[in-house]
Design a protein around this motif. Structure first.
Motif, mmCIF file in Angstrom:
data_model
loop_
_atom_site.group_PDB
_atom_site.id
_atom_site.type_symbol
_atom_site.label_atom_id
_atom_site.label_comp_id
_atom_site.label_asym_id
_atom_site.label_seq_id
_atom_site.Cartn_x
_atom_site.Cartn_y
_atom_site.Cartn_z
ATOM 1 N N PHE A 48 0.839 -1.200 0.000
ATOM 2 C CA PHE A 48 0.000 0.000 0.000
ATOM 3 C C PHE A 48 0.875 1.253 0.000
ATOM 4 C CE2 PHE A 48 -2.471 3.132 2.617
ATOM 5 C CZ PHE A 48 -3.461 3.402 1.684
ATOM 6 N N VAL A 49 1.886 1.263 0.850
ATOM 7 C CA VAL A 49 2.789 2.413 0.939
ATOM 8 C C VAL A 49 3.564 2.597 -0.361
ATOM 9 C CG1 VAL A 49 4.875 3.274 2.069
ATOM 10 C CG2 VAL A 49 2.981 2.391 3.447
ATOM 11 N N MET A 50 4.004 1.489 -0.953
ATOM 12 C CA MET A 50 4.739 1.571 -2.221
ATOM 13 C C MET A 50 3.860 2.180 -3.316
ATOM 14 S SD MET A 50 6.918 -2.005 -2.327
ATOM 15 C CE MET A 50 7.418 -1.709 -4.015
ATOM 16 N N ARG A 51 2.565 1.835 -3.319
ATOM 17 C CA ARG A 51 1.655 2.416 -4.306
ATOM 18 C C ARG A 51 1.551 3.918 -4.115
ATOM 19 N NH1 ARG A 51 -3.670 3.872 -4.550
ATOM 20 N NH2 ARG A 51 -4.247 3.020 -2.507
ATOM 21 N N LEU A 52 1.421 4.351 -2.864
ATOM 22 C CA LEU A 52 1.321 5.779 -2.585
ATOM 23 C C LEU A 52 2.612 6.510 -2.973
ATOM 24 C CD1 LEU A 52 -0.480 5.812 0.885
ATOM 25 C CD2 LEU A 52 -1.484 6.044 -1.387
ATOM 26 N N GLU A 53 3.743 5.908 -2.643
ATOM 27 C CA GLU A 53 5.017 6.537 -2.970
ATOM 28 C C GLU A 53 5.219 6.616 -4.481
ATOM 29 O OE1 GLU A 53 7.641 5.356 0.995
ATOM 30 O OE2 GLU A 53 7.709 4.044 -0.764
ATOM 31 N N SER A 54 4.761 5.601 -5.214
ATOM 32 C CA SER A 54 4.968 5.563 -6.661
ATOM 33 C C SER A 54 4.213 6.672 -7.385
ATOM 34 C CB SER A 54 4.555 4.193 -7.221
ATOM 35 O OG SER A 54 3.144 4.023 -7.177
ATOM 36 N N VAL A 55 3.113 7.134 -6.806
ATOM 37 C CA VAL A 55 2.334 8.207 -7.437
ATOM 38 C C VAL A 55 2.601 9.566 -6.793
ATOM 39 C CG1 VAL A 55 0.525 6.627 -8.175
ATOM 40 C CG2 VAL A 55 0.303 7.779 -5.973
ATOM 41 N N GLY A 56 3.567 9.603 -5.874
ATOM 42 C CA GLY A 56 3.916 10.869 -5.233
ATOM 43 C C GLY A 56 2.815 11.435 -4.370
ATOM 44 N N ALA A 57 2.124 10.550 -3.653
ATOM 45 C CA ALA A 57 1.006 10.996 -2.806
ATOM 46 C C ALA A 57 1.484 12.052 -1.802
ATOM 47 C CB ALA A 57 0.407 9.801 -2.066
ATOM 48 N N GLY A 58 0.766 13.143 -1.738
ATOM 49 C CA GLY A 58 1.093 14.217 -0.816
ATOM 50 C C GLY A 58 2.085 15.236 -1.351
ATOM 51 N N ALA A 59 2.699 14.939 -2.485
ATOM 52 C CA ALA A 59 3.735 15.835 -3.007
ATOM 53 C C ALA A 59 3.182 17.197 -3.389
ATOM 54 C CB ALA A 59 4.417 15.193 -4.221
ATOM 55 N N ASN A 60 1.907 17.251 -3.767
ATOM 56 C CA ASN A 60 1.310 18.519 -4.201
ATOM 57 C C ASN A 60 0.570 19.251 -3.088
ATOM 58 O OD1 ASN A 60 2.189 18.265 -6.901
ATOM 59 N ND2 ASN A 60 0.468 16.897 -7.364
ATOM 60 N N ALA A 61 0.728 18.790 -1.867
ATOM 61 C CA ALA A 61 0.167 19.524 -0.726
ATOM 62 C C ALA A 61 0.934 20.830 -0.572
ATOM 63 C CB ALA A 61 0.262 18.682 0.533
ATOM 64 N N PRO A 62 0.379 21.798 0.162
ATOM 65 C CA PRO A 62 1.058 23.097 0.304
ATOM 66 C C PRO A 62 2.527 22.967 0.676
ATOM 67 C CG PRO A 62 -1.135 23.216 1.233
ATOM 68 C CD PRO A 62 -0.915 21.774 0.868
ATOM 69 N N GLN A 63 3.351 23.730 -0.033
ATOM 70 C CA GLN A 63 4.796 23.721 0.172
ATOM 71 C C GLN A 63 5.186 24.832 1.146
ATOM 72 O OE1 GLN A 63 6.723 21.402 -1.672
ATOM 73 N NE2 GLN A 63 4.769 20.619 -2.459
ATOM 74 N N VAL A 64 6.422 24.771 1.617
ATOM 75 C CA VAL A 64 6.939 25.856 2.454
ATOM 76 C C VAL A 64 6.863 27.158 1.657
ATOM 77 C CG1 VAL A 64 8.993 26.782 3.592
ATOM 78 C CG2 VAL A 64 8.428 24.353 3.805
ATOM 79 N N GLY A 65 6.273 28.159 2.257
ATOM 80 C CA GLY A 65 6.090 29.447 1.600
ATOM 81 C C GLY A 65 4.714 29.638 0.994
ATOM 82 N N ASP A 66 3.985 28.519 0.788
ATOM 83 C CA ASP A 66 2.626 28.624 0.250
ATOM 84 C C ASP A 66 1.653 29.089 1.332
ATOM 85 O OD1 ASP A 66 3.515 27.688 -2.173
ATOM 86 O OD2 ASP A 66 2.645 25.680 -1.959
ATOM 87 N N VAL A 67 0.580 29.718 0.895
ATOM 88 C CA VAL A 67 -0.487 30.071 1.818
ATOM 89 C C VAL A 67 -1.282 28.811 2.161
ATOM 90 C CG1 VAL A 67 -2.634 31.364 2.115
ATOM 91 C CG2 VAL A 67 -0.672 32.436 0.976
ATOM 92 N N MET A 68 -1.471 28.575 3.434
ATOM 93 C CA MET A 68 -2.276 27.438 3.884
ATOM 94 C C MET A 68 -3.743 27.856 3.839
ATOM 95 S SD MET A 68 -1.611 24.353 5.029
ATOM 96 C CE MET A 68 -2.320 22.969 5.954
ATOM 97 N N PRO A 69 -4.578 27.151 3.075
ATOM 98 C CA PRO A 69 -5.996 27.535 3.015
ATOM 99 C C PRO A 69 -6.634 27.546 4.403
ATOM 100 C CG PRO A 69 -5.472 25.952 1.301
ATOM 101 C CD PRO A 69 -4.272 26.004 2.200
ATOM 102 N N ASP A 70 -7.484 28.522 4.623
ATOM 103 C CA ASP A 70 -8.187 28.603 5.904
ATOM 104 C C ASP A 70 -9.214 27.478 5.983
ATOM 105 O OD1 ASP A 70 -8.852 29.505 8.410
ATOM 106 O OD2 ASP A 70 -9.808 31.356 7.738
#
Length: 236
Positions: A48-70
């Motif tokens: 399960f973890v390998m599947r998530l890692e293979s698709v970059g799960a979470g990679a597009n979550a807010p980055q450092v410097g991005d505005v965190m949605p309220d």
């Protein structure tokens, strides 16, 4: 829950909570115990973890410097909490977790409760897709004083690109242990957040983050404290 695996893991979590070592060490011991008790389950988690890692799960979550949605989410007592309020007087720590049923999350929440006093006056909040009766139970079990928020339907996590679909095979395996995730979440689906930590500044921007598709790994307590210490020491 009378399932032998669940009972054994409950006992392991209780024992590890008495250990004052780093959170990462305790989580690794828990993962080892899962493999000892059920190699089949541990192997399924690896896939399960390998599947998530293979698709970059979470990679597009807010980055450092991005505005965190309220957000506006109910806490364990049904009171509405916003990000704007949490960061009103200083940086805030947001901890996303899967819920009370997850032994890694129980251990992590207890670990955050251990450093809660040292985090003050910074705000701290836990976020999961679970209904309030379960967030209240986990909060009490962890000995926490900070709010546990309900992200019903994982709507906020989905907006952050932080939620994942649990495939049928993994869902059946979890359910076979006597865990009723749809009941805990009050939904019919199997969507969960990737456990993560965001430290958000008073300007609403992400100062630091920890996201790992392998839910057996979490941000260390000392890393949270160090980051907040560095932020607090910077000149205004």
């Amino acid at each position: 829950m009378s399932n032998p695996l669940i009972a054994a893991l409950d006992a392991e979590v209780a024992d590890l909570r008495r250990n004052d070592g780093p959170l990462g060490d305790r989580l690794r011991r828990l993962a080892e115990r899962v493999r000892e008790l059920s190699p089949v389950y541990a192997d399924a988690v690896d896939r399960f973890v390998m599947r998530l890692e293979s698709v970059g799960a979470g990679a597009n979550a807010p980055q450092v410097g991005d505005v965190m949605p309220d957000f506006m989410l109910p806490d364990h007592d049904g009171q509405m909490v916003t990000l704007e309020r949490l960061i009103g007087s200083g940086p805030a720590v947001l901890v996303f977790h899967r819920g009370h049923w997850c032994p890694y999350c129980r251990l992590t929440m207890a670990g955050m409760a251990e450093i809660e006093a040292r985090l003050a006056p910074h705000a701290l909040a836990a976020i999961s897709p679970e209904r309030q009766q379960y967030t209240r139970a986990l909060r009490a079990s962890a000995g926490a004083g900070f709010p546990f928020l309900s992200d019903v339907g994982s709507g906020y996590a989905l907006s952050l690109n932080l939620a994942v679909w649990v495939d049928d095979a993994m869902a059946r395996l979890i359910a076979s242990s006597g865990l009723d995730i749809p009941e805990y979440q009050g939904t019919a689906g199997w969507i969960m957040p990737i456990p993560a930590v965001f430290i958000v500044g008073t300007d609403g921007r992400v100062i630091a983050r920890h996201i790992d598709p392998d839910y057996r790994r979490r941000m260390e307590q000392d890393a949270v404290l160090d980051m907040l210490g560095r932020v607090s020491s910077q000149p205004a």
